[in-house]
Design a protein around this motif. Structure first.
Motif, short mmCIF file in Angstrom:
data_model
loop_
_atom_site.label_atom_id
_atom_site.label_comp_id
_atom_site.label_asym_id
_atom_site.label_seq_id
_atom_site.Cartn_x
_atom_site.Cartn_y
_atom_site.Cartn_z
N LYS A 247 1.25 -6.54 -5.96
CA LYS A 247 0.24 -7.47 -6.45
C LYS A 247 -0.92 -7.69 -5.47
N GLU A 248 -0.63 -8.10 -4.24
CA GLU A 248 -1.70 -8.44 -3.30
C GLU A 248 -2.53 -7.21 -2.93
N ALA A 249 -1.86 -6.08 -2.72
CA ALA A 249 -2.60 -4.86 -2.36
C ALA A 249 -3.48 -4.40 -3.52
N SER A 250 -2.99 -4.51 -4.73
CA SER A 250 -3.79 -4.09 -5.88
C SER A 250 -4.98 -5.02 -6.09
N VAL A 251 -4.79 -6.31 -5.87
CA VAL A 251 -5.92 -7.25 -5.98
C VAL A 251 -6.98 -6.90 -4.94
N PHE A 252 -6.55 -6.60 -3.73
CA PHE A 252 -7.50 -6.20 -2.67
C PHE A 252 -8.26 -4.95 -3.08
N LEU A 253 -7.56 -3.95 -3.60
CA LEU A 253 -8.21 -2.70 -3.99
C LEU A 253 -9.21 -2.93 -5.13
N ILE A 254 -8.86 -3.78 -6.08
CA ILE A 254 -9.79 -4.07 -7.18
C ILE A 254 -11.03 -4.81 -6.65
N GLU A 255 -10.83 -5.72 -5.71
CA GLU A 255 -11.98 -6.44 -5.14
C GLU A 255 -12.86 -5.52 -4.32
N PHE B 54 0.83 -1.20 0.00
CA PHE B 54 0.00 0.00 0.00
C PHE B 54 0.87 1.25 0.00
N GLY B 55 1.99 1.19 0.71
CA GLY B 55 2.91 2.32 0.73
C GLY B 55 3.45 2.65 -0.65
N VAL B 56 3.78 1.63 -1.42
CA VAL B 56 4.28 1.86 -2.79
C VAL B 56 3.18 2.53 -3.62
N ILE B 57 1.97 2.03 -3.53
CA ILE B 57 0.86 2.61 -4.29
C ILE B 57 0.59 4.05 -3.83
N LEU B 58 0.61 4.27 -2.53
CA LEU B 58 0.38 5.61 -2.00
C LEU B 58 1.50 6.57 -2.38
N PHE B 59 2.73 6.06 -2.49
CA PHE B 59 3.84 6.91 -2.91
C PHE B 59 3.58 7.47 -4.31
#
Length: 121
Positions: free
Chosen positions: A53-61, A7-12
């Motif tokens: 990968k896992e954080a993006s899958v969670f966000l898409i779901e 999530f930190g990478v995505i938030l960055f």
């Protein structure tokens, strides 16, 4: 801890998009800047797919849940929308089909381009 890092990478990248939006004079939303930079980082392997990968899958779901506030806002605004529901409906249908057609053509182009790049007919 793995999810927090992802999530930190995505938030960055989201933060960098916000910064670019504030600094650059172009009428581009901050989310577009951030998403494009993340795409570039993934394509150039600066950020490996496994890093988000896992954080993006969670966000898409979880994405359908994010539309609930917008739907409630529309229901709350119904007295204002009621007078023009037909034009809103026609515009919504027309733009939905236009986006579907444009997306389909873009995907077809990318598939053909990828096949030509790999030497396939």
């Amino acid at each position: 801890m793995k999810y927090l890092k992802q999530f930190g990478v995505i938030l960055f990248f989201s933060f960098v998009g916000e910064a670019l939006h504030a600094w650059l004079p172009f009428p581009v939303p901050a989310s577009i800047y951030g998403t494009f930079l993340l795409l570039l980082a993934l394509e150039t392997k600066v950020v490996p797919v496994a890093a988000i990968k896992e954080a993006s899958v969670f966000l898409i779901e979880a994405m359908p849940v994010m539309f609930i506030p917008a739907a409630v806002g529309l229901m709350d605004s119904w007295p204002l929308i009621q007078k023009a529901w037909l034009p809103y409906g026609v515009i919504t249908l027309a733009t939905t089909f236009a986006v579907m057609a444009a997306s389909g053509k873009a995907v077809q182009f990318m598939v053909r381009f990828g096949a030509k790049r790999r030497g396939r007919p």
